[in-house]
Design a protein around this motif. Sequence first.
Motif, PDB file in Angstrom:
ATOM      1  N   HIS A  83       0.892  -1.382  -0.123  1.00 26.98           N
ATOM      2  CA  HIS A  83      -0.033  -0.045   0.107  1.00 26.98           C
ATOM      3  C   HIS A  83       0.890   1.281   0.023  1.00 26.98           C
ATOM      4  O   HIS A  83       0.649   2.331  -0.521  1.00 26.98           O
ATOM      5  CB  HIS A  83      -0.785  -0.023   1.127  1.00 26.98           C
ATOM      6  N   ASN A 143     -11.129   0.670  -8.416  1.00 30.78           N
ATOM      7  CA  ASN A 143     -12.440   0.259  -8.288  1.00 30.78           C
ATOM      8  C   ASN A 143     -12.991   1.314  -7.595  1.00 30.78           C
ATOM      9  O   ASN A 143     -14.341   1.101  -7.097  1.00 30.78           O
ATOM     10  CB  ASN A 143     -12.161  -0.884  -7.389  1.00 30.78           C
ATOM     11  N   CYS A 190      -3.831   3.868  -7.177  1.00 28.84           N
ATOM     12  CA  CYS A 190      -4.993   3.558  -7.052  1.00 28.84           C
ATOM     13  C   CYS A 190      -5.684   4.363  -5.781  1.00 28.84           C
ATOM     14  O   CYS A 190      -7.011   4.607  -5.668  1.00 28.84           O
ATOM     15  CB  CYS A 190      -5.217   1.924  -6.589  1.00 28.84           C
ATOM     16  N   PHE A 191      -4.906   4.748  -4.810  1.00 30.74           N
ATOM     17  CA  PHE A 191      -5.359   5.566  -3.727  1.00 30.74           C
ATOM     18  C   PHE A 191      -4.339   6.789  -3.465  1.00 30.74           C
ATOM     19  O   PHE A 191      -3.190   6.277  -3.519  1.00 30.74           O
ATOM     20  CB  PHE A 191      -5.849   4.676  -2.443  1.00 30.74           C
ATOM     21  N   HIS A 239      -4.351  -8.806  -2.756  1.00 31.75           N
ATOM     22  CA  HIS A 239      -5.259  -9.615  -3.335  1.00 31.75           C
ATOM     23  C   HIS A 239      -4.897 -10.227  -4.509  1.00 31.75           C
ATOM     24  O   HIS A 239      -5.597 -11.039  -5.182  1.00 31.75           O
ATOM     25  CB  HIS A 239      -6.471  -8.942  -3.329  1.00 31.75           C
ATOM     26  N   HIS A 299     -10.789  -5.086  -0.068  1.00 31.47           N
ATOM     27  CA  HIS A 299     -11.113  -5.613  -1.157  1.00 31.47           C
ATOM     28  C   HIS A 299     -10.643  -7.295  -0.867  1.00 31.47           C
ATOM     29  O   HIS A 299     -10.405  -7.855  -1.942  1.00 31.47           O
ATOM     30  CB  HIS A 299     -10.328  -4.968  -2.361  1.00 31.47           C
ATOM     31  N   ASP A 313      -8.789  -5.030   4.984  1.00 33.80           N
ATOM     32  CA  ASP A 313      -8.754  -4.136   3.746  1.00 33.80           C
ATOM     33  C   ASP A 313      -9.906  -4.684   3.129  1.00 33.80           C
ATOM     34  O   ASP A 313     -10.259  -5.903   2.778  1.00 33.80           O
ATOM     35  CB  ASP A 313      -7.516  -4.744   2.916  1.00 33.80           C
ATOM     36  N   ARG A 358      -9.963  10.334  -4.229  1.00 31.75           N
ATOM     37  CA  ARG A 358      -9.409   9.042  -3.768  1.00 31.75           C
ATOM     38  C   ARG A 358      -8.154   8.910  -4.340  1.00 31.75           C
ATOM     39  O   ARG A 358      -7.013   8.052  -4.130  1.00 31.75           O
ATOM     40  CB  ARG A 358     -10.325   7.920  -4.530  1.00 31.75           C
ATOM     41  N   CYS A 360       0.052  -1.134  -4.753  1.00 34.45           N
ATOM     42  CA  CYS A 360      -1.031  -0.431  -5.012  1.00 34.45           C
ATOM     43  C   CYS A 360      -0.996   0.939  -5.668  1.00 34.45           C
ATOM     44  O   CYS A 360      -2.057   1.234  -6.376  1.00 34.45           O
ATOM     45  CB  CYS A 360      -1.874   0.097  -3.631  1.00 34.45           C
ATOM     46  N   SER A 386      -4.192  -1.872  -9.790  1.00 28.44           N
ATOM     47  CA  SER A 386      -4.776  -2.186  -8.684  1.00 28.44           C
ATOM     48  C   SER A 386      -5.533  -3.671  -8.746  1.00 28.44           C
ATOM     49  O   SER A 386      -5.278  -4.289  -9.671  1.00 28.44           O
ATOM     50  CB  SER A 386      -6.127  -1.258  -8.773  1.00 28.44           C
ATOM     51  N   CYS A 387      -5.963  -3.923  -7.556  1.00 25.18           N
ATOM     52  CA  CYS A 387      -6.234  -5.299  -7.322  1.00 25.18           C
ATOM     53  C   CYS A 387      -7.671  -5.690  -8.388  1.00 25.18           C
ATOM     54  O   CYS A 387      -7.881  -6.925  -8.245  1.00 25.18           O
ATOM     55  CB  CYS A 387      -6.872  -5.642  -5.750  1.00 25.18           C
ATOM     56  N   ILE A 392       0.177  -6.676  -4.785  1.00 28.56           N
ATOM     57  CA  ILE A 392      -0.821  -6.274  -4.287  1.00 28.56           C
ATOM     58  C   ILE A 392      -1.295  -7.542  -3.465  1.00 28.56           C
ATOM     59  O   ILE A 392      -1.557  -8.618  -4.242  1.00 28.56           O
ATOM     60  CB  ILE A 392      -2.042  -5.644  -5.066  1.00 28.56           C
TER      61      ILE A 392
HETATM   62  S1  SF4 Z   1      -8.078  -1.336  -3.731  1.00 30.32           S
HETATM   63 FE1  SF4 Z   1      -6.156  -0.061  -4.315  1.00 30.32          FE
HETATM   64  S2  SF4 Z   1      -5.191   0.415  -2.383  1.00 30.32           S
HETATM   65 FE2  SF4 Z   1      -6.919  -1.194  -1.965  1.00 30.32          FE
HETATM   66  S3  SF4 Z   1      -5.935  -3.138  -2.208  1.00 30.32           S
HETATM   67 FE3  SF4 Z   1      -6.392  -2.858  -4.020  1.00 30.32          FE
HETATM   68  S4  SF4 Z   1      -4.875  -1.700  -5.481  1.00 30.32           S
HETATM   69 FE4  SF4 Z   1      -4.625  -1.638  -3.113  1.00 30.32          FE
END
Ligand code: SF4
Lengths: 465, 209
Positions: free
Chosen positions: A62, A429, A410-411, A109, A130, A128, A435, A407, A346-347, A107
Amino acid sequence: MGQTLFDKIWAQHSVKELGDVSLLAIDRILLHERTGGVALRSLRDSGRSVRGVERVFGIMDHVVDTFPGRTDKTVMPTGADFIRTFREECARNGITLFDIGDPRQGIVHVVSPEQGIVQPGVTLIAPDSHTCTQGAIGAMAWGVGSSEAEHALATGVLRVAKPANMRIRVTGALGLGVTVKDLALHILAELSAGGGKGCAIEYCGEAIEALEIEARMTLCNMAAELSAFNAMIAPDDKTIAYLKGRPFAPQGALWDQAEAYWRTLKSDDDAIFDRDVTIDASAVAPMVTWGASPQQASPLNARVPAYEEVAARESRESYQRGLDYMALESGAPLEGIKIDAAFIGSCTNSRISDLRAAAAVLKGRKVAAGVKAICVPGSSQVKLQAEAEGIDKVFADAGFEWRESGCSMCFFAGGESFAPKARVVSSTNRNFENRQGPGTRTHLASPAVVAASAIAGALADPRKL
Amino acid sequence: MSARTPMPLVSGVAAPLVRANIDTDIIIPSREIRSTTKQGLKDGLFAGWRYTDIDARVANPDFVLNQPRYADAKIILGGPNFGCGSSREHAVWALHEYGVRAVIAPSFNAIFYGNCIRNSLAPVTLSEEYIATIAAEIESADTPALEIDLVQSEIRTPSGARFGFSMPDEPREMLVNGFDAIDLTLTHDEAINAHRARDAAARSWVYAR
Ligand code: SF4
């Protein structure tokens, strides 16, 4: 009466019923440096220790930078503290850590299925939201808060109130050039961002069976955006073939036992679901979001809807807030909206199949002038695989930055971000306010749409290139 | 077993922030989370809404918590799907550090709800209609304060109106008595060990490393 897949896994893990909640045994706990260090520290501060450390895995994803040649130092001002605290706490507790530089890093996930850590029928948690991504393997995987993670670390169980069973049956087939990301956004637009609230979702139907495992992960990933407890897809031949030979998957005789058990994991024909929804896959078109909630999504070839068209699922206030934030007007065509940046990662969409889909669009083309384009592979393994296939070259030749895994953007956590108010088309997502950076205007879309838009310099349909 | 302060009653200023889908990014923007502890978050609470210039911390006079009558809010009146989005527990820690002890909303994100219970912040579920009624009364009341009686499951307004709510037994007992969830769970140690032994025999591959 028959049981659902979820009921079966729940029963297998139920230690004790305590009125409103059950004590559920937890098979796998995944931690990352953003929330994991706090949980481990707090555990130690209260004089407790990790119970069953072999079920716990730590991953750096992250906070860590994704620039080539990265170290513990990050653009995020206090990032190194997160990284070092987490590393220390993992070492102190003997937790397996996929650290910076480890070829298994990525990542959480993406890595867990890739390494065979998540398996059908296991209970898996991570602090988390996700975590539900991993339900694509037929596991009961869900996101928790740090305190709950701490609870599971200390006790090996969690106190959980049983969610309702919801079935989303997807019939028919996705059209040519329509991806599972479009399906996920279509479902969000149909059911709304609260549409899965309090529910354990099981996705099934011919369109789901037709999906490859990585695509199933994309779908289950966005169950977080439906506010669902989690999402699952029953394991099938594809799942079993996917897991075979993965580093943490069972081997030898244990594999045979596991496989026999996995094949029993499905909802009974007469199982009753509290909610049942059917979605027609053939009605799904390439989608893009136009607001600041993932339910604010429409077909790319449509216009920004008028309030009346979406009144059934949202208030005028949130509709208007979304449009104002995105600086869009009702009735504007979505295709052709000029963008400043494109992000693939991203995941949700950063696995090898996603990168291949984007590369197919990018091959022999160039990113439009003035568009900042970035690709962040979902794991170090994905990155290596892509490089072996020459996909990194396709991205680089087109004008995309090719990054280390994580990540990333993504954020926004105070580190790297897009320019203020930049308009970004993104394979992620969440298109919430701020974000991806201060004032950043995120349009969620599939990797193919992101790639096509990067080339056009505006939201574009890859089928028309 | 009382690791937290028992909280049978929450009484204090209630701030109306009745918007749908207030997510955890809004409650505590990611970049306000700068340390690996649970502290130092209150200034970042609602930063995107609370300040016109976040870095310089210039207050936005229109934001409810910047209005003097709501500045000491102990209770937030929220909209549906409160606490959606990222699972970050910092959202609850930030609210708590600011002084908030209860959120009244038509519905909550499940992870957020669980985080509230574990951090002595009462998530009270009440219909949108009742919340609108209470918000209207609060906005014109001399003192915009409410009492939330967690034992009686009742919200009392300045005019003396009462609104019943329901909360499942377990979270209620944890809040009211200040129980620590881990301690409570560890009283079932025997059952946990027995289950693990049974399950390890049935699904040995899950336990092999
Ligand atoms: S949504 Fe984004 S910040 Fe959250 S685990 Fe997935 S890639 Fe990482």
